[in-house]
Every structure is written in C-alpha cells, then in structure tokens.
Design a protein around this motif. Sequence first.
Motif, PDB file in Angstrom:
ATOM      1  N   ALA A   7       0.960  -1.455  -0.446  1.00 45.57           N
ATOM      2  CA  ALA A   7       0.148   0.200   0.473  1.00 45.57           C
ATOM      3  C   ALA A   7       1.072   1.578   0.635  1.00 45.57           C
ATOM      4  CB  ALA A   7      -0.592  -0.173   1.125  1.00 45.57           C
ATOM      5  N   VAL A   8       1.976   1.253   0.527  1.00 47.40           N
ATOM      6  CA  VAL A   8       2.791   2.027   1.013  1.00 47.40           C
ATOM      7  C   VAL A   8       3.481   2.517  -0.464  1.00 47.40           C
ATOM      8  CG1 VAL A   8       5.608   3.219   1.694  1.00 47.40           C
ATOM      9  CG2 VAL A   8       3.523   2.499   3.281  1.00 47.40           C
ATOM     10  N   GLN A   9       4.529   1.620  -1.264  1.00 48.44           N
ATOM     11  CA  GLN A   9       4.219   1.462  -2.662  1.00 48.44           C
ATOM     12  C   GLN A   9       3.713   2.021  -3.111  1.00 48.44           C
ATOM     13  OE1 GLN A   9       7.883  -1.796  -3.314  1.00 48.44           O
ATOM     14  NE2 GLN A   9       6.074  -2.600  -1.671  1.00 48.44           N
ATOM     15  N   ASP A  10       2.566   1.527  -3.699  1.00 51.67           N
ATOM     16  CA  ASP A  10       0.975   1.951  -4.547  1.00 51.67           C
ATOM     17  C   ASP A  10       1.524   3.826  -4.075  1.00 51.67           C
ATOM     18  OD1 ASP A  10       1.020  -0.276  -5.374  1.00 51.67           O
ATOM     19  OD2 ASP A  10      -0.623  -0.400  -4.230  1.00 51.67           O
ATOM     20  N   LEU A  32       4.713   9.825  -7.900  1.00 52.02           N
ATOM     21  CA  LEU A  32       6.122  10.344  -8.755  1.00 52.02           C
ATOM     22  C   LEU A  32       5.444  11.148 -10.093  1.00 52.02           C
ATOM     23  CD1 LEU A  32       7.402   6.718  -8.651  1.00 52.02           C
ATOM     24  CD2 LEU A  32       8.099   8.728  -7.540  1.00 52.02           C
ATOM     25  N   ARG A  33       6.275  12.089 -10.728  1.00 51.92           N
ATOM     26  CA  ARG A  33       5.711  12.360 -11.938  1.00 51.92           C
ATOM     27  C   ARG A  33       5.423  11.625 -12.858  1.00 51.92           C
ATOM     28  NH1 ARG A  33      11.238  16.174 -11.824  1.00 51.92           N
ATOM     29  NH2 ARG A  33      10.763  17.555  -9.775  1.00 51.92           N
ATOM     30  N   PRO A  34       4.967  11.953 -13.959  1.00 56.92           N
ATOM     31  CA  PRO A  34       4.718  11.401 -14.700  1.00 56.92           C
ATOM     32  C   PRO A  34       5.479  10.627 -15.695  1.00 56.92           C
ATOM     33  CG  PRO A  34       3.123  13.143 -14.808  1.00 56.92           C
ATOM     34  CD  PRO A  34       3.976  12.908 -13.955  1.00 56.92           C
ATOM     35  N   THR A  61       9.030   5.951 -13.225  1.00 54.42           N
ATOM     36  CA  THR A  61       8.650   4.743 -11.963  1.00 54.42           C
ATOM     37  C   THR A  61       9.691   4.512 -10.653  1.00 54.42           C
ATOM     38  OG1 THR A  61      10.643   3.276 -13.248  1.00 54.42           O
ATOM     39  CG2 THR A  61       8.665   4.325 -14.699  1.00 54.42           C
ATOM     40  N   ALA A  62       8.956   3.852  -9.991  1.00 59.48           N
ATOM     41  CA  ALA A  62       9.402   3.786  -8.665  1.00 59.48           C
ATOM     42  C   ALA A  62      11.475   3.299  -9.211  1.00 59.48           C
ATOM     43  CB  ALA A  62       9.477   2.072  -8.257  1.00 59.48           C
ATOM     44  N   GLU A  63      11.152   2.241 -10.159  1.00 59.49           N
ATOM     45  CA  GLU A  63      12.528   1.564 -10.883  1.00 59.49           C
ATOM     46  C   GLU A  63      13.979   3.129 -10.556  1.00 59.49           C
ATOM     47  OE1 GLU A  63       9.787   0.104 -11.377  1.00 59.49           O
ATOM     48  OE2 GLU A  63      10.283  -0.957 -10.171  1.00 59.49           O
ATOM     49  N   ASP A  64      13.083   4.076 -11.260  1.00 57.58           N
ATOM     50  CA  ASP A  64      14.077   5.260 -11.573  1.00 57.58           C
ATOM     51  C   ASP A  64      14.590   6.010 -10.951  1.00 57.58           C
ATOM     52  OD1 ASP A  64      13.217   4.606 -15.034  1.00 57.58           O
ATOM     53  OD2 ASP A  64      11.552   5.858 -13.917  1.00 57.58           O
ATOM     54  N   ALA A 112      16.617   4.926  -3.320  1.00 57.84           N
ATOM     55  CA  ALA A 112      15.686   5.584  -2.278  1.00 57.84           C
ATOM     56  C   ALA A 112      14.147   5.605  -2.797  1.00 57.84           C
ATOM     57  CB  ALA A 112      15.950   7.281  -3.533  1.00 57.84           C
ATOM     58  N   PHE A 113      13.644   5.113  -3.164  1.00 61.88           N
ATOM     59  CA  PHE A 113      11.725   4.707  -3.455  1.00 61.88           C
ATOM     60  C   PHE A 113      11.790   3.382  -2.456  1.00 61.88           C
ATOM     61  CE2 PHE A 113       8.517   2.327  -4.479  1.00 61.88           C
ATOM     62  CZ  PHE A 113       7.390   3.816  -4.870  1.00 61.88           C
ATOM     63  N   PRO A 114      12.750   2.230  -2.216  1.00 59.39           N
ATOM     64  CA  PRO A 114      12.205   1.655  -1.248  1.00 59.39           C
ATOM     65  C   PRO A 114      12.327   1.682   0.325  1.00 59.39           C
ATOM     66  CG  PRO A 114      14.239   0.615  -2.710  1.00 59.39           C
ATOM     67  CD  PRO A 114      13.909   1.907  -3.386  1.00 59.39           C
ATOM     68  N   CYS A 115      13.619   2.665   0.256  1.00 56.36           N
ATOM     69  CA  CYS A 115      14.385   3.616   1.631  1.00 56.36           C
ATOM     70  C   CYS A 115      12.794   4.146   1.970  1.00 56.36           C
ATOM     71  CB  CYS A 115      15.162   3.632   1.736  1.00 56.36           C
ATOM     72  SG  CYS A 115      15.892   4.891   3.206  1.00 56.36           S
TER      73      CYS A 115
END
Length: 69
Positions: free
Chosen positions: A28-31, A37-39, A42-45, A49-52
Amino acid sequence: MTEKVLKLLAAMGADTSQEELLTPLCQAVQDSLARRLRPGVTAEDCGEAFPCAAAFTAAADLAAARSGG
C-alpha cells in the motif's frame, strides 16, 4: 520490490514476524508513493531512494497504528 522494503524494515528493527501485516502495508505504501511520482517516472527510476522511502513510511505508519495515533 516489496521484499527489499521488508528487508529494510527488518534492518530498522521492525518485527518482521508479522509478515501477513507488513506485506500488504508495504504494498500500500509503495502504491501510494508511486502515485506521487512525476508522470513518466517509475519507482525503479528512483533507485534505492524509493524502497528506502517506502520502508520509512511503512515503519512510521506501523508505529502510529500501534500507538493509537
């Protein structure tokens, strides 16, 4: 990516024995973060930092829920 977030939570001292609670919380937090995020980004981009950010947000949400806040 959820597994990476769970590993970071464990490293921060979260009780990972409650995986049935933590997994949907992390998802839920990841979603939620991904929608911010900007259009086109992606999270992978975002690299590590994203998983942290997801782990810290999940930890804060979990602490708030446990304290009744």
